[in-house]
Design an enzyme around this catalytic site. Structure first.
Site, short mmCIF file in Angstrom:
data_model
loop_
_atom_site.label_atom_id
_atom_site.label_comp_id
_atom_site.label_asym_id
_atom_site.label_seq_id
_atom_site.Cartn_x
_atom_site.Cartn_y
_atom_site.Cartn_z
N GLU A 1 0.80 -1.23 0.00
CA GLU A 1 0.00 0.00 0.00
C GLU A 1 0.83 1.28 0.00
O GLU A 1 0.50 2.25 0.67
CB GLU A 1 -1.01 -0.03 1.17
CG GLU A 1 -2.00 -1.17 0.99
CD GLU A 1 -3.00 -1.34 2.13
OE1 GLU A 1 -2.95 -0.57 3.10
OE2 GLU A 1 -3.83 -2.28 2.05
N GLU B 1 -6.24 -9.75 -3.74
CA GLU B 1 -7.09 -9.92 -2.56
C GLU B 1 -8.54 -9.68 -2.97
O GLU B 1 -9.18 -8.74 -2.51
CB GLU B 1 -6.70 -8.92 -1.46
CG GLU B 1 -5.22 -8.95 -1.10
CD GLU B 1 -4.84 -7.97 0.01
OE1 GLU B 1 -5.74 -7.44 0.68
OE2 GLU B 1 -3.63 -7.74 0.18
#
Ligand SMILES: *[C@@H]1O[C@H](CO)[C@@H](O)[C@H](O)[C@H]1NC(C)=O
Ligand SMILES: *[C@@H]1O[C@H](CO)[C@@H](O)[C@H](O)[C@H]1NC(C)=O
Ligand SMILES: *[C@@H]1O[C@H](CO)[C@@H](O)[C@H](O)[C@H]1NC(C)=O
Ligand SMILES: *[C@@H]1O[C@H](CO)[C@@H](O)[C@H](O)[C@H]1NC(C)=O
Ligand SMILES: *[C@@H]1O[C@H](CO)[C@@H](O)[C@H](O)[C@H]1NC(C)=O
Ligand SMILES: *[C@@H]1O[C@H](CO)[C@@H](O)[C@H](O)[C@H]1NC(C)=O
Ligand SMILES: *[C@@H]1O[C@H](CO)[C@@H](O)[C@H](O)[C@H]1NC(C)=O
Ligand SMILES: *[C@@H]1O[C@H](CO)[C@@H](O)[C@H](O)[C@H]1NC(C)=O
Ligand SMILES: *[C@@H]1O[C@H](CO)[C@@H](O)[C@H](O)[C@H]1NC(C)=O
Length: 573
Positions: free
Chosen positions: A342, A449
């Protein structure tokens, strides 16, 4: 040019010379995946995609007819030195001051947007905005526009309502002029969208027309190629139903939290890898490949708590230790690392250790484990068009910073997009457009994900998301962050508390079966042709001569990017 998700084989059989010709389908007439998507800023814009679709006067050949001022400011037509005409919004005072055109959006339709953007000065994020029903603003995509060259914005929306809408543009810096050209909005029905995901065919022609009519062709998949996997958590070590359920379905996984720094070093200096070690052992024993998730996480919220009080020098030292420990421990045993998780949204390490922090750690991971794919991994990038922070443009900007870091040559860098979808109709138009833009980097993409939040249509929506990922030519793997209730999954459940399939579990089982081709038998027609659709994987192809029953088996490998191929089989019967 498009490479289909599943290649359709066209098999021609000929007598005597006994040729078996295999060709894969690589041509798509209805141009679904725009491989010409560019992330470069170019001197002249391309023509409007789809001829502009439902946009009136998309290339400004007819001055600025069809367009009106939005908000304040002035709009006018302008011409480049090469004679290309475009529209300009100047004298702006608000970020939405631009020009707009009315369009009709129809419920259930999927709209792909594209356009080319330039600013009179500097550089800024520009967004395409849909003003729906006179009030609600929905962003449909973003690009970093610059002065001196044209940048492509791709995006789109899915209409879950019928309404008139205005399409307009947004640039935060209202002191600059906004220039736009080649605007396109193309609607697709869900059926058209779906058919674009289906396979296509390109036939090989051969001069010898003596067909081997009646030859039997048996195609048997020996290994599926496309990695379609599922997250796994520590319950796998103790719950034998979970073990059986998992092993029966998946060959690829990511551990949800067990490898993270906050799990392996809760207290500084007290590392404990027992759980991830045991999970990796279980995976290996069952032939399951594991993505490493993650070495570092760029969000301040997900550091081990003791990390927050370290000085920059102490932090640098602690990170170096973490990196060495975890990467060396699993070196060569994983198929991927999420290195600085991230880092498009967050910058904990950049803030504390310098703007090149991501480059430093991608380089370090690469040197410790040189043959493993090193991923960026962020959320919303292909999912949520209102999130400017992690737009494809910003993702690519971060990626380029890493690529330009010294000492990184030879790294297998890859693009991870998390794909946690919120409740409701997924914006598959934005998903495809964003994947196109990321694909223009030439790097492999994984949906790392994948999940969809609860909704009465959750199973249907999850299927749309998975099919969109699977059929995109640049997507090379999908991991779902979902699982059984007994393993503590709560949002996207594949089984209930008794390991009974949920409707989402049924969708996943259906796709697993569909994407494995299984075994096929076909008989050549009077032209010696048999059409069989094959998904990616390894196959044994057995051809049996109709008269002599002589048969011959060859190995066939269907991969993404599989190019037209000719295989000669001598059948001297
Ligand atoms: C076609 O097959 C026949 C029969 O074996 C053979 O004699 C002929 O040379 C072939 N022609 C071509 C153009 O391959
Ligand atoms: C902005 O205003 C200036 C001064 O009135 C004018 O010269 C210029 O053409 C305007 N820009 C546009 C795009 O109309
Ligand atoms: C707006 O753009 C101008 C020209 O590039 C630049 O000088 C100015 O700093 C920008 N303003 C903001 C708030 O970014
Ligand atoms: C649009 O506005 C009308 C009137 O306010 C309302 O009845 C309708 O539900 C709205 N449609 C959507 C899609 O928001
Ligand atoms: C297909 O391949 C599998 C695995 O190699 C094998 O067990 C099976 O017998 C084969 N089936 C046929 C029809 O060849
Ligand atoms: C490491 O973790 C395992 C699993 O939680 C635990 O059983 C073990 O006691 C821990 N080891 C140490 C030294 O704390
Ligand atoms: C990275 O940045 C740090 C801090 O700004 C600096 O000390 C270091 O030399 C830089 N490393 C490289 C390889 O550029
Ligand atoms: C359309 O979808 C959005 C986002 O998923 C949702 O907030 C909205 O309520 C939906 N509208 C309708 C009419 O279903
Ligand atoms: C789930 O459903 C599929 C059929 O859709 C079936 O093959 C499978 O056995 C079911 N799994 C369980 C655990 O019931």
């Amino acid at each position: 040019m498009k490479v289909s998700a599943a290649s359709k084989l066209c098999i021609f059989l000929f007598t005597s010379s006994c040729f078996l010709l295999l060709s894969s389908g690589l041509q798509f007439n209805s141009m679904p995946y725009d491989y010409s998507a560019t992330i470069e800023c170019v001197a002249e814009p391309r023509r409007a995609q789809y001829g502009g679709g439902i946009i009136v006067n998309p290339g400004f050949d007819d001055s600025i007819n069809g367009w009106t001022v939005f908000g304040h400011g002035k709009i006018e037509e302008r011409m480049s030195n090469d004679g290309n005409k475009f529209i300009v919004a100047g004298n702006r005072t608000q970020q939405l001051d631009s020009f707009s055109q009315k369009v009709q959006l129809n419920k259930g339709m999927i709209y792909i947007f594209s356009g080319w953007f330039q600013l009179s000065k500097g550089s800024d994020i520009v967004s395409a905005v849909f003003k729906i029903n006179g009030s609600e603003l929905v962003r449909g995509g973003h690009v970093i526009a610059k002065h001196g060259c044209w940048s492509l914005l791709k995006g789109g929306i899915v209409a879950n309502f019928s309404s008139s809408a205005e399409i307009l543009f947004e640039s935060e810096n209202s002191t600059v002029e906004l220039w736009v050209d080649s605007v396109s909005l193309q609607p697709f029905t869900k059926e058209q969208w779906r058919s674009q995901q289906e396979k296509s065919i390109e036939r090989v022609t051969h001069s010898n027309k003596t067909a081997l009519e009646g030859a039997k062709v048996v195609i048997n998949q020996t290994r599926p190629h496309f990695p379609f996997g599922c997250a796994m958590n520590h319950h796998i070590l103790t719950n034998s139903d979970y073990q059986k359920w998992f092993v029966a379905r998946f060959k690829y996984t990511t551990f949800t939290n067990e490898m993270k720094w906050y799990s392996t070093e809760k207290i500084q200096g007290q590392e404990n890898y027992t759980i991830p070690d045991d999970m990796l052992k279980f995976a290996k024993e069952n032939g399951i490949f594991v993505r490493g998730h993650n070495i570092l996480w760029d969000s301040i919220k997900f550091q081990p708590h003791w990390v927050l009080s370290l000085s920059p020098n102490e932090l640098r030292e602690a990170v170096a230790k973490r990196m060495n420990f975890v990467v060396s421990r699993y070196e060569g045993q994983l198929i991927a690392w999420d290195v600085v998780n991230e880092n498009v949204h967050f910058n904990f390490f950049e803030d504390k250790l310098g703007q090149n922090a991501s480059g430093v750690y991608y380089s370090a991971a690469y040197h410790l484990d040189p043959n493993t794919n090193m991923f960026m991994n962020d959320y919303n990038t292909v999912v949520y068009s209102n999130d400017k922070a992690a737009s494809p443009a910003n993702y690519i900007k971060k990626l380029k910073q890493i690529q330009q870091f010294p000492g990184i040559d030879g790294i297998s860098l890859a693009i991870g997009v998390q794909c946690h979808f919120a409740s409701g109709q997924p914006n598959v138009a934005y998903m495809r457009s964003s994947l196109d833009l990321l694909a223009a980097t030439g790097l492999p993409i994984w949906l790392t994900e994948t999940s969809a939040a609860p909704h009465p249509n959750q199973a249907e929506y999850f299927e749309e998301i998975l099919r969109e990922g699977y059929s995109h030519p640049a997507v090379q793997g999908i991991i779902m962050f979902v699982g059984p209730k007994q393993a503590g999954f709560d949002s996207t459940l594949l089984t209930d508390e008794n390991f009974k399939n949920t409707s989402i579990g049924d969708v996943v089982d259906k796709l697993i079966r569909e994407w494995e081709t299984g075994s096929h038998t076909a008989v050549a027609d009077s032209k010696g042709v048999t059409d069989i659709s094959l998904h990616h994987g390894d196959y044994d192809v057995t051809v049996t001569h109709p008269l002599t029953q002589y048969s011959k088996t060859l190995k066939l490998n269907v991969r993404k990017g599989f190019s037209p191929d000719t295989i000669n089989v001598k059948m001297n019967a």
